[in-house]
Write a protein that holds these residues in place. Structure first.
Motif, short mmCIF file in Angstrom:
data_model
loop_
_atom_site.label_atom_id
_atom_site.label_comp_id
_atom_site.label_asym_id
_atom_site.label_seq_id
_atom_site.Cartn_x
_atom_site.Cartn_y
_atom_site.Cartn_z
N ASN A 99 0.59 -1.01 -0.11
CA ASN A 99 -0.19 -0.05 -0.48
C ASN A 99 0.84 1.71 0.31
O ASN A 99 2.19 1.16 1.02
N MET B 11 1.63 4.71 0.35
CA MET B 11 1.00 6.40 0.63
C MET B 11 1.78 7.13 0.63
O MET B 11 3.07 7.23 0.83
N HIS C 127 -8.97 8.77 0.23
CA HIS C 127 -8.44 7.09 1.11
C HIS C 127 -8.97 6.32 -0.08
O HIS C 127 -10.17 6.15 -0.79
N LEU C 128 -8.30 5.36 -0.21
CA LEU C 128 -8.81 3.98 -0.55
C LEU C 128 -9.67 3.45 0.66
O LEU C 128 -9.10 3.37 1.75
N ASN D 279 -2.36 4.72 -3.46
CA ASN D 279 -3.16 5.45 -2.78
C ASN D 279 -3.62 6.49 -2.80
O ASN D 279 -2.71 7.62 -3.14
N PRO E 125 -5.82 8.36 4.77
CA PRO E 125 -5.13 6.59 4.22
C PRO E 125 -4.89 6.25 5.20
O PRO E 125 -4.86 4.67 5.91
#
Ligand SMILES: Nc1nc2c(ncn2[C@@H]2O[C@H](COP(=O)(O)OP(=O)(O)OP(=O)(O)O)[C@@H](O)[C@H]2O)c(=O)[nH]1
Ligand SMILES: [Mg+2]
Length: 222
Positions: free
Chosen positions: A35, A37, A94-95, A119, A126
């Motif tokens: 992920n 960010m 955010h996801l 993201n 996030p």
């Protein structure tokens, strides 16, 4: 007030359950997942492009790209050789795990070795939503300033790996690396860190070597 806090907790725990279910899917398919960010413009898509370049077709890579609108970043990831899916969050900053789960349904995880999730550019939201990925990576960048660990401690506490991008700009910007690193160390002692430049390529070999090692471990042990 009490009711309000309760609802927020419920939403977050529902997200955590879905994140755990996403993780099971990654493990079952033996796909290592990250992920990514960062603040807007720190270099998330550039890191994906450079990672693809250095992998040179060695791994099968999927990218899930989160953005408020447009498919610009997914198009860049696809042009770099990844199979890319765009999630337009429609204004969300955010996801979350549901968005990732929906994207996974289109992807067919078994075809891939590595999943990179970009993201939404933001240092706050996030950090509160786990996606189920194996590692949470923050991409900081020199122009953001050396005070960011002090001002955004939440995201620095929750990450597994830190990339410091745009180190080619260090001669031009008053960024005190010692001050920055002291802030990081206070929040997340011993954090694995990769100083890189997507412009010059410096540091990217170490980063890609680490990614490949994680993918190999996944194939062997999970
Ligand atoms: N000087 C320098 N510029 C860089 C570097 N990496 C990325 N950039 C530039 O920074 C800008 C933003 O890069 P992106 O990769 O689009 O950043 P991003 O985090 O994906 O941006 P958003 O998705 O819009 O949040 C672009 O103009 C890049 O060319 C670097 O290492 N050095
Ligand atoms: Mg981007």
């Amino acid at each position: 007030m009490t009711v309000k806090i309760h609802v927020v907790e419920k939403i977050l725990s529902a997200n955590d359950k879905l994140a755990a279910s996403n993780r099971k899917k990654f493990d079952a398919a033996k796909v290592f997942s990250l992920n990514l960010m960062a603040s807007p413009g720190a270099g998330k898509t550039s890191v994906i492009e450079q990672t693809m370049r250095l992998l040179a077709g060695e791994l099968r890579v999927a990218v899930i790209d989160g953005d408020l609108a447009t498919s610009i970043d997914a198009d860049r990831a696809a042009a770099a050789g990844a199979t890319a899916i765009q999630i337009n969050t429609g204004g969300e900053c955010h996801l979350d795990a549901i968005m990732v789960r929906n994207a996974l349904q289109q992807l067919g995880l078994l075809q891939f070795d590595l999943l990179l999730v970009e993201n939404v550019g933001n240092l706050i939201c996030p950090a509160n939503f786990q996606l189920g990925t194996h590692k949470n990576v923050l991409i900081a960048s020199i122009p953001e300033g050396d005070d960011k660990p002090y001002k955004y401690p939440g995201i620095y506490r929750g990450i597994d790996t830190l990339i410091i991008n745009k180190i080619d700009l260090l001669p031009y910007i008053p960024f005190q690396m010692d001050y920055y690193r002291t802030g990081v160390e206070m929040l997340n002692p011993g954090l694995q860190t990769f100083p890189i430049s997507c412009r010059t390529g410096k540091g990217l070999d170490d980063w890609v070597r680490w990614v490949k090692k994680q993918v190999q471990s996944m194939k062997m042990f999970v």
